[in-house]
Design an enzyme around this catalytic site. Structure first.
Site, PDB file in Angstrom:
ATOM      1  CG  HIS A 585      -2.340   0.014   0.841  1.00  0.00           C
ATOM      2  ND1 HIS A 585      -3.314  -0.546   1.608  1.00  0.00           N
ATOM      3  CD2 HIS A 585      -2.952   0.492  -0.255  1.00  0.00           C
ATOM      4  CE1 HIS A 585      -4.473  -0.395   1.009  1.00  0.00           C
ATOM      5  NE2 HIS A 585      -4.270   0.230  -0.122  1.00  0.00           N
ATOM      6  NE  ARG A 692      -3.125  -3.483 -13.687  1.00  0.00           N
ATOM      7  CZ  ARG A 692      -2.089  -2.663 -13.901  1.00  0.00           C
ATOM      8  NH1 ARG A 692      -2.235  -1.363 -13.718  1.00  0.00           N
ATOM      9  NH2 ARG A 692      -0.928  -3.141 -14.289  1.00  0.00           N
ATOM     10  NE  ARG A 728      -6.278  -6.876 -16.820  1.00  0.00           N
ATOM     11  CZ  ARG A 728      -5.123  -6.749 -16.163  1.00  0.00           C
ATOM     12  NH1 ARG A 728      -3.987  -6.947 -16.787  1.00  0.00           N
ATOM     13  NH2 ARG A 728      -5.118  -6.413 -14.904  1.00  0.00           N
ATOM     14  CD  GLU A 821      -1.260 -10.389 -18.863  1.00  0.00           C
ATOM     15  OE1 GLU A 821      -1.076  -9.680 -17.876  1.00  0.00           O
ATOM     16  OE2 GLU A 821      -2.310 -11.031 -19.061  1.00  0.00           O
ATOM     17  CG  ASN A 844       3.768  -5.214 -15.088  1.00  0.00           C
ATOM     18  OD1 ASN A 844       4.707  -4.569 -15.501  1.00  0.00           O
ATOM     19  ND2 ASN A 844       2.634  -4.657 -14.719  1.00  0.00           N
ATOM     20  CG  ASP A 845       1.396 -11.151 -15.245  1.00  0.00           C
ATOM     21  OD1 ASP A 845       1.961 -11.602 -14.224  1.00  0.00           O
ATOM     22  OD2 ASP A 845       0.278 -10.633 -15.218  1.00  0.00           O
ATOM     23  CB  CYS A 892      -0.819  -1.986 -20.875  1.00  0.00           C
ATOM     24  SG  CYS A 892      -1.137  -3.746 -20.767  1.00  0.00           S
TER      25      CYS A 892
HETATM   26  C1  PEP Z   1       1.074  -6.878 -16.955  1.00  0.00           C
HETATM   27  O1  PEP Z   1       1.110  -8.051 -16.588  1.00  0.00           O
HETATM   28  O2  PEP Z   1       2.044  -6.278 -17.460  1.00  0.00           O
HETATM   29  C2  PEP Z   1      -0.166  -6.104 -16.789  1.00  0.00           C
HETATM   30  C3  PEP Z   1      -0.295  -4.907 -17.294  1.00  0.00           C
HETATM   31  O3  PEP Z   1      -1.162  -6.685 -16.064  1.00  0.00           O
HETATM   32  P1  PEP Z   1      -1.193  -6.665 -14.457  1.00  0.00           P
HETATM   33  O4  PEP Z   1      -0.028  -5.834 -14.004  1.00  0.00           O
HETATM   34  O5  PEP Z   1      -2.500  -6.106 -14.070  1.00  0.00           O
HETATM   35  O6  PEP Z   1      -1.051  -8.110 -14.160  1.00  0.00           O
HETATM   36 MG    MG Z   2      -0.751  -9.089 -16.036  1.00  0.00          MG
END
Ligand code: PEP
Ligand code: MG
Length: 958
Positions: A585, A692, A728, A821, A844-845, A892
């Site tokens: 947080h 999201r 999404r 992802e 990110n994923d 993204c």
């Molecule tokens: C990602 O995985 O890059 C992504 C944008 O989704 P999240 O961060 O919500 O998993």
């Molecule tokens: Mg993701």
């Protein structure tokens, strides 16, 4: 801590008598620069008071308190006399451990030596030792003892079976730093064995850093399929360190006291595990002697114990050590009791009370030494482990951690230390004015809860909306949680003070949260403790620390959201925490407030002193304490440039996203909250590249119905004023469960039922969401994308639902895309590109699954770099496949706002960058800094590297 070292050993010494030996020891200390030659007199004076002979041919000469001025630096010299020296008390000495100590550091050596006293054959071996190493080995072989203390216990845990209790114990040991994940896994995989009396044992030697024992007890004893469950011991075994503890557990079972552990509080459990009998009378008394229970006062104590005519036992309250005979000098010295620590004496039978009273009086009387009372506050009992000494951070040296919010901060630090709350465990130990009865305690707690709610109200008003206010409102709700209050009341009914009962209730709930697989939910444990501390502060009358009036970088163990709210954020230039991950947080708040932040930097940062100059780099995730002037100048220049760039970027935020030579790249915003769409427009976002929607679902106690969802999505679509919205579909499951959507427990939630896989198991929920999106959008530009797709099969299944709905409501055509992802999806991009309308790369994923690094891992996440050439190749494959079919590609993930990555992504052909809304102006500005041809060169260069570090270095060198 004073330790014995080979360089301090003098072998083969010879002395005509003990005085000569003492003179040689004094000369040796002076030669080593430990003391002045005058310290010799101190040694003789001390010896004149009483013999320093310890046992097993070892004496420990040391100076009188008056001679401490002669000590230059604390240290020891060890003199070996192979032929022995007749000591003045008639003993024969082979080794002198001569101590020059400025305070009570020598107690550690004494403690180690007492173990030597228990062993056979020591005098002979000391006399014959031929090397310094032999002497040291003989003197310092202190047995390792398994740890068991308040921090390894896990009492009243809301578990339903013994497996869960074993796991709770393992988790506790992990939190206490005794074991790693390997141990936890080993415990999970085994069945606890029955010890009898409803007690069970799970143990492993895998992943053990420090041998330790946990006891996890249930909220209420229950009968499981294999019998009663009163508690589960979880043992981190190592060598023989735990044998003593196992013996004491066996004794406990022998005496039939095992069952009672289920209802026992921490102090009682520790007492039983220390070997203190349940039927014994006990008394507690604190050591007043300035230098603790060193040999002389220990001798006196032993004498008093022997005079009582009955066995008296003693243990140290702190640390859960073994109960020993108070009549044994070596054992008593072996306790290593320091001033302020608490001795617990126990005895059984007739006259026990009187005997124990005599012990208390003797200790209070100083045991032959002049003593001064402890100050009032510290008279209160504590159950805290001895603090671990941390190494300070190296000056002018980058200290790496996890980047949590971008930006550079330079300033002096303000270290917010968690205030110490001192309070008695039991209500009866409270003074009369506070009242010891249960109703008075409940009333005190009620008032404190009320006062805490008022404080929060005031803070919410000051926060004037936004995320801070939302979190504080959540805190207010937590305060009202009837379960927290009820469980605190139960504690009070058991005789606990309001403070102890409240904290037990909060801590138990927080631990239960921490065990949840979902990291986001687990991090809410910090919120709970934050609320808990607020109430505790009011109960104990402890003011929470106030920061300085001048700007500063805030350093904390873990920043609780209300800490941030309480601070004047205009003055906080940066945030640095010892704990927490990028999804905590505090990190979310820092990003929302635009404050550069570095988290998970480790406990050593707590050694920083207020006012230390610090450079905090929220982009690279590192801090540099006490930088040199030169480095500071460089950083200040960077900061000035950065600020100027930011200002210019903000002024030009409404310009279209284009490279210097006009190549178009759309810059959109990532949103978690539909209410922020208007802010996104204000920051210059050309649309929303990622909504999201799971946050819409998480904000409700039940699945939001069609109308609720329509209203939510419409809010964002309307605020965007015709700009596109990429929504999404629900991305939950696995590590992100929804409370109202129960899922089976998974071993690997990141590889489990999540994203589109999960949504397709509940087509009704997916259908309602798609319907709501289509209705909310009407003829406005809506794009829908599917998360965690692995191949075309999942896309087709979702598309079939969407096509049907579109026909049904006669909605205009919307683009349907997939997130990239999972590496399989990038590898198969050519087959997907045939059918999808667009790709959005979730770096990110994608990075997590390509590099096999948990994106929130506290130690590894810094290595989880999206600029890794393997990730870049997958992005390249995706773009080539998409463009071949005339489809567009966005990014993204967090990489899209990384200044170094922006030209690389554009060079790879990415058409859209979607970033957190505050980053929009800077990303647009970054685009204006290069031409497309330059971007392509950078992409080429990056693709040709072997590691992420090499990519960053190569780009930096341009
Ligand atoms: C990602 O995985 O890059 C992504 C944008 O989704 P999240 O961060 O919500 O998993
Ligand atoms: Mg993701």
């Amino acid at each position: 801590m004073l330790t014995l070292h080979q360089d301090d050993v003098l072998l083969d010494c010879h002395a005509s008598d003990w005085r000569d030996a003492l003179d040689q020891a004094a000369a040796s200390l002076a030669e080593a620069g430990r003391a002045t030659p005058d310290y010799r007199q101190g040694l003789h004076d001390r010896e004149a008071q009483s013999s320093t002979y310890l046992g097993n041919a070892i004496a420990i000469p040391h100076g009188t308190p008056a001679s401490r001025d002669q000590v230059l630096s604390t240290g020891v010299r060890v003199l070996q006399f192979p032929q022995g020296v007749e000591w003045h008390d008639g003993n024969r000495v082979h080794v002198l451990v001569t101590i020059a100590a400025q305070s009570d550091e020598h107690l550690d050596i004494l403690r180690a030596l007492t173990h030597v006293l228990d062993r056979e054959g020591v005098p002979e071996r000391l006399a014959k030792a031929g090397t310094r190493a032999d002497v040291i080995a003989e003197l310092s072989k202190a047995p390792v003892v398994a740890r068991v203390d308040i921090d390894t216990l896990c009492l009243n845990f809301p578990a339903k079976d013994r497996f869960e209790l074993a796991l709770a114990g393992a988790a506790r040991l992990r939190q206490a730093g005794c074991v790693n994940a390997e141990f936890v896994t080993a415990i999970v995989e085994q069945e606890p064995v029955a010890l009898g009396q409803g007690l069970w044992l799970a143990s492993s030697a895998q992943g053990v850093a420090t041998p330790a024992l946990s006891l996890a007890t249930p909220e209420a004893a229950f009968i499981g399929p294999k019998g009663a469950v009163n508690g589960v011991f979880c043992l981190a075994a190592q060598g023989e360190a735990h044998l003593g503890l196992l013996e004491r557990i066996a004794e406990l079972l022998d005496s039939g006291d095992g069952e009672a552990l289920t209802d026992a509080d921490a102090a009682t459990v520790l007492a039983r595990l220390a070997g203190e009998s349940a039927s014994a009378e006990t008394v507690r008394v604190r050591v007043l002697n300035a230098h603790g229970l060193h040999a002389r006062p220990a001798k006196q104590l032993v004498q008093v114990a022997r005079n009582q005519g009955m066995p008296i036992k003693v243990r140290l309250l702190e640390g859960g050590a073994e109960t020993v005979s108070a009549a044994s000098l070596t054992k008593v010295i072996g306790l290593g009791a320091r001033r302020g620590q608490t001795l617990v004496f126990s005895a059984e039978g007739d006259g026990a009370v009187e005997a124990l009273q005599a012990m208390v009086e003797a200790v209070r009387g100083g045991l032959g030494e002049k003593v001064t009372p402890l100050d009032e506050r510290s008279e209160i009992e504590e159950y805290r482990p001895a603090p671990v000494e941390l190494e300070p951070l190296d000056a002018d040296t980058p200290h790496p951690a996890v980047p949590a919010a971008p930006g550079l901060a330079i300033g002096t630090v303000f270290v917010m230390r968690t205030p110490r709350f001192e309070y008695p465990e039991r209500a009866r130990d409270l003074d009369g004015t506070r009242g010891g009865d249960a109703s008075a305690q409940k009333a005190r707690l009620g008032h404190a809860l009320q006062a805490a709610a008022e404080q929060l109200e005031a803070l919410i008003r000051r926060a004037q909306g936004g995320e801070v206010a939302e979190i504080l409102s959540m805190h207010e709700e937590m305060l009202e949680d009837p379960e927290l209050r009820e469980s605190a009341h139960e504690g009070i009914d058991e005789g606990l003070s309001a403070e102890a009962a409240w904290w037990r209730s909060v801590d138990t709930a927080a631990r239960a949260q921490e065990m949840l697989a979902d990291r986001l939910l687990a991090e809410r444990a910090a919120d709970l403790r934050d609320v808990g501390r607020r109430v505790l502060g009011i109960l104990c009358g402890v003011e929470l620390p106030t920061p300085p009036d001048t700007p500063y970088i805030l350093v904390m163990d873990d920043i609780g959201p209300s800490d941030v709210a309480r601070l004047d954020t205009a003055k906080v230039r940066g945030l640095l925490t010892a704990r927490g991950g990028a999804t905590s947080h505090s990190a979310i708040l820092a990003r929302a407030l635009g404050i550069p932040a570095v988290v998970g930097a480790g406990e050593r940062i707590m050694t920083l002193t207020d006012g230390t100059e610090l450079i905090l780099d929220g982009e690279r995730g590192r801090v540099i304490p006490a930088p040199t002037r030169e480095r500071l100048d460089r950083a200040e220049l960077r900061l000035k440039e950065h600020e100027a760039r930011q200002k210019a970027a903000y002024a030009a935020r409404f310009d279209e996203g284009r490279t210097r030579d006009g190549h178009r790249v759309e810059v959109a915003a990532n949103l978690g909250n539909t209410a922020h769409a208007a802010d996104a427009v204000e920051y210059g976002a050309e649309g929303v590249g990622l909504l999201r929607t799971e946050f819409v679902f998480m904000a409700h106690a039940d699945a939001p119905n069609l109308d609720t969802q329509i209203a939510e999505y419409r809010e964002a679509i309307d605020a965007l004023g015709g700009r596109p919205l990429v929504a999404r579909t629900l991305d939950v499951g696995g590590d992100k469960p929804l409370p109202y959507w129960p899922l089976p427990q998974e071993d690997n939630p990141f590889l489990g039922l999540r994203g589109i896989r999960l949504a397709l198991t509940r087509p009704d929920i997916l259908e309602t969401q798609l319907r709501a999106l289509l209705i909310a959008a009407g003829d406005k530009p809506l794009r829908i994308m599917l998360p965690m797709v692995k191949d075309i099969g999942e896309f087709r299944a979702a598309k079939a639902i969407l096509d049907r709905l579109q026909r049904e409501i006669q909605a205009p055509d919307v683009q349907l895309g997939v997130m990239i992802e999972i590496p399989s999806c990038a590898l198969l991009a050519p087959s997907l590109a045939e059918e999808v309308d667009f790709f959005s790369i979730g770096t990110n994923d994608l990075t997590q699954y390509t590099l096999a690094i948990d994106r929130g891992h506290p130690e590894l996440s810094a290595q989880s770099d999206g600029l890794h050439p393997a990730v870049l190749r997958l992005i390249q494959m995706t773009v080539i496949a998409a463009h071949a079919k005339g489809k567009w590609v966005g990014v993204c993930g967090e990489l899209a706002s990384d200044a170094q990555a922006v030209p690389v992504l554009v060079g790879l052909g990415v058409d859209e960058l979607s970033v957190s809304l505050r980053q929009v102006p800077m990303v647009k500005a970054r685009l204006r800094e290069f031409d497309l041809s330059e971007a392509r060169r950078q992409a080429e260069l990056a693709l040709g590297q072997a590691t992420a570090e090499a990519v960053r270095e190569a780009l930096e060198a341009l």
